[in-house]
Scaffold this motif. Structure first.
Motif, PDB file in Angstrom:
ATOM      1  N   ASN A 153       0.822  -1.208   0.000  1.00  0.00           N
ATOM      2  CA  ASN A 153       0.000   0.000   0.000  1.00  0.00           C
ATOM      3  C   ASN A 153       0.860   1.264   0.000  1.00  0.00           C
ATOM      4  O   ASN A 153       0.341   2.376   0.102  1.00  0.00           O
ATOM      5  N   SER A 154       2.169   1.083  -0.104  1.00  0.00           N
ATOM      6  CA  SER A 154       3.092   2.211  -0.097  1.00  0.00           C
ATOM      7  C   SER A 154       2.982   3.002  -1.404  1.00  0.00           C
ATOM      8  O   SER A 154       2.977   2.414  -2.495  1.00  0.00           O
ATOM      9  N   ARG A 155       2.924   4.309  -1.293  1.00  0.00           N
ATOM     10  CA  ARG A 155       2.827   5.137  -2.499  1.00  0.00           C
ATOM     11  C   ARG A 155       4.017   4.937  -3.438  1.00  0.00           C
ATOM     12  O   ARG A 155       3.818   4.812  -4.654  1.00  0.00           O
ATOM     13  N   PRO A 156       5.270   4.907  -2.931  1.00  0.00           N
ATOM     14  CA  PRO A 156       6.390   4.679  -3.856  1.00  0.00           C
ATOM     15  C   PRO A 156       6.277   3.363  -4.620  1.00  0.00           C
ATOM     16  O   PRO A 156       6.553   3.321  -5.829  1.00  0.00           O
ATOM     17  N   HIS A 157       5.872   2.292  -3.937  1.00  0.00           N
ATOM     18  CA  HIS A 157       5.722   1.021  -4.626  1.00  0.00           C
ATOM     19  C   HIS A 157       4.578   1.067  -5.636  1.00  0.00           C
ATOM     20  O   HIS A 157       4.682   0.515  -6.735  1.00  0.00           O
ATOM     21  N   ASN A 158       3.505   1.737  -5.276  1.00  0.00           N
ATOM     22  CA  ASN A 158       2.405   1.908  -6.214  1.00  0.00           C
ATOM     23  C   ASN A 158       2.834   2.740  -7.420  1.00  0.00           C
ATOM     24  O   ASN A 158       2.436   2.469  -8.558  1.00  0.00           O
ATOM     25  N   ASN A 159       3.649   3.763  -7.166  1.00  0.00           N
ATOM     26  CA  ASN A 159       4.179   4.577  -8.266  1.00  0.00           C
ATOM     27  C   ASN A 159       5.038   3.741  -9.207  1.00  0.00           C
ATOM     28  O   ASN A 159       5.013   3.925 -10.431  1.00  0.00           O
ATOM     29  N   LEU A 160       5.796   2.829  -8.636  1.00  0.00           N
ATOM     30  CA  LEU A 160       6.651   1.959  -9.451  1.00  0.00           C
ATOM     31  C   LEU A 160       5.804   1.067 -10.352  1.00  0.00           C
ATOM     32  O   LEU A 160       6.099   0.895 -11.543  1.00  0.00           O
ATOM     33  N   MET A 161       4.748   0.503  -9.789  1.00  0.00           N
ATOM     34  CA  MET A 161       3.863  -0.334 -10.583  1.00  0.00           C
ATOM     35  C   MET A 161       3.135   0.476 -11.652  1.00  0.00           C
ATOM     36  O   MET A 161       2.933   0.004 -12.783  1.00  0.00           O
ATOM     37  N   LYS A 162       2.760   1.691 -11.314  1.00  0.00           N
ATOM     38  CA  LYS A 162       2.093   2.560 -12.292  1.00  0.00           C
ATOM     39  C   LYS A 162       3.043   2.896 -13.441  1.00  0.00           C
ATOM     40  O   LYS A 162       2.650   2.901 -14.613  1.00  0.00           O
ATOM     41  N   ALA A 163       4.296   3.180 -13.101  1.00  0.00           N
ATOM     42  CA  ALA A 163       5.283   3.479 -14.143  1.00  0.00           C
ATOM     43  C   ALA A 163       5.466   2.282 -15.068  1.00  0.00           C
ATOM     44  O   ALA A 163       5.629   2.440 -16.286  1.00  0.00           O
ATOM     45  N   CYS A 164       5.422   1.091 -14.483  1.00  0.00           N
ATOM     46  CA  CYS A 164       5.548  -0.132 -15.279  1.00  0.00           C
ATOM     47  C   CYS A 164       4.393  -0.243 -16.270  1.00  0.00           C
ATOM     48  O   CYS A 164       4.594  -0.553 -17.453  1.00  0.00           O
ATOM     49  N   VAL A 165       3.184   0.021 -15.797  1.00  0.00           N
ATOM     50  CA  VAL A 165       2.009  -0.025 -16.668  1.00  0.00           C
ATOM     51  C   VAL A 165       2.094   1.044 -17.747  1.00  0.00           C
ATOM     52  O   VAL A 165       1.822   0.790 -18.935  1.00  0.00           O
TER      53      VAL A 165
END
Length: 230
Positions: free
Chosen positions: A97-109
């Motif tokens: 639920n961490s924003r940085p990890h979510n940002n990483l996944m979003k960048a991947c998409v």
């Protein structure tokens, strides 16, 4: 490569290191823990020192801000098979639920269409061929989180700055060695289980021949330096 280890200037010396970098250096035990992401840093810190894990800071960064203590203290780290470490990192990001990890996944998409493991490997390749600052811009703790572990342990001349390098694959043994080195024999065989991934298979099942070879290219330095293979 020089840019990778000199990117961070010295900002504060001596006692200020804990304020800048978190509990990386332990004056009481005269030791420095170079905590590479996804190498059981939380378990090691809790087991040895009963504290939270140190921030993700490279050996060169620590030496830059406190060279005297760095040279005098025991500097240690744990390294991990790069294929296994990447699966662990991806699983963490997928369930975080961490924003940085979510940002990483979003960048991947955004870059590759999905955040599935194959595309995450492609993202790692992209990060490793980009200028430093990309991961920081997404909120990650270190710009080198997805780079080879070699960069965490060596300086720009290729000198290994670590006094003791343990292996994640023999973590209990590495923990016991550290207990002996630090005079903490009473804590031997008491490594806690903290932050371990659950509900996933062993790492070979995540790879096909193409993705296996991609990781081998990205993390070639780790394979050579630490003797890892698939």
């Amino acid at each position: 490569y020089v840019g990778l280890v000199t990117h961070y200037g010295a900002r504060r010396l001596g006692s200020g290191l804990e304020e800048e970098f978190g509990v990386v250096i332990r004056h009481k035990f005269k030791t420095v823990h170079v905590h590479i992401p996804k190498t059981a840093g939380r378990a090691i810190s809790k087991g040895l020192f009963s504290t939270n894990r140190p921030r993700h800071v490279t050996a060169s960064q620590v030496k830059a801000v406190d060279p005297k203590n760095f040279d005098d203290y025991l500097v240690f780290t744990i390294v991990r098979n790069p294929w296994d470490r990447l699966v662990s990192y991806w699983c963490m990001c997928k369930h975080s639920n961490s924003r940085p990890h979510n940002n990483l996944m979003k960048a991947c998409v955004d870059m590759f269409g999905t955040s599935e493991f194959y595309d995450f490997i492609r993202l790692c390749s992209h990060v490793n061929h980009s200028d430093l600052g990309l991961l920081k811009s997404w909120g990650l703790e270190s710009d080198l989180e997805l780079h080879p572990q070699y960069y965490w342990t060596h300086d720009s001349s290729g000198t290994d700055l670590i006094d003791y390098t343990g292996k994640f694959e023999s973590l209990n043994n590495s923990f016991n060695v550290l207990c002996d080195k630090l005079g903490l024999q009473n804590k031997k065989n008491q490594l806690p289980r903290v932050g371990a991934s659950s509900g996933r298979s062993t790492y070979p099942g995540y790879y096909d021949s193409e993705s296996r070879d991609m990781v081998a290219r990205i993390y070639k330095l780790d394979c050579i330096t630490y003797g890892y293979n698939f």
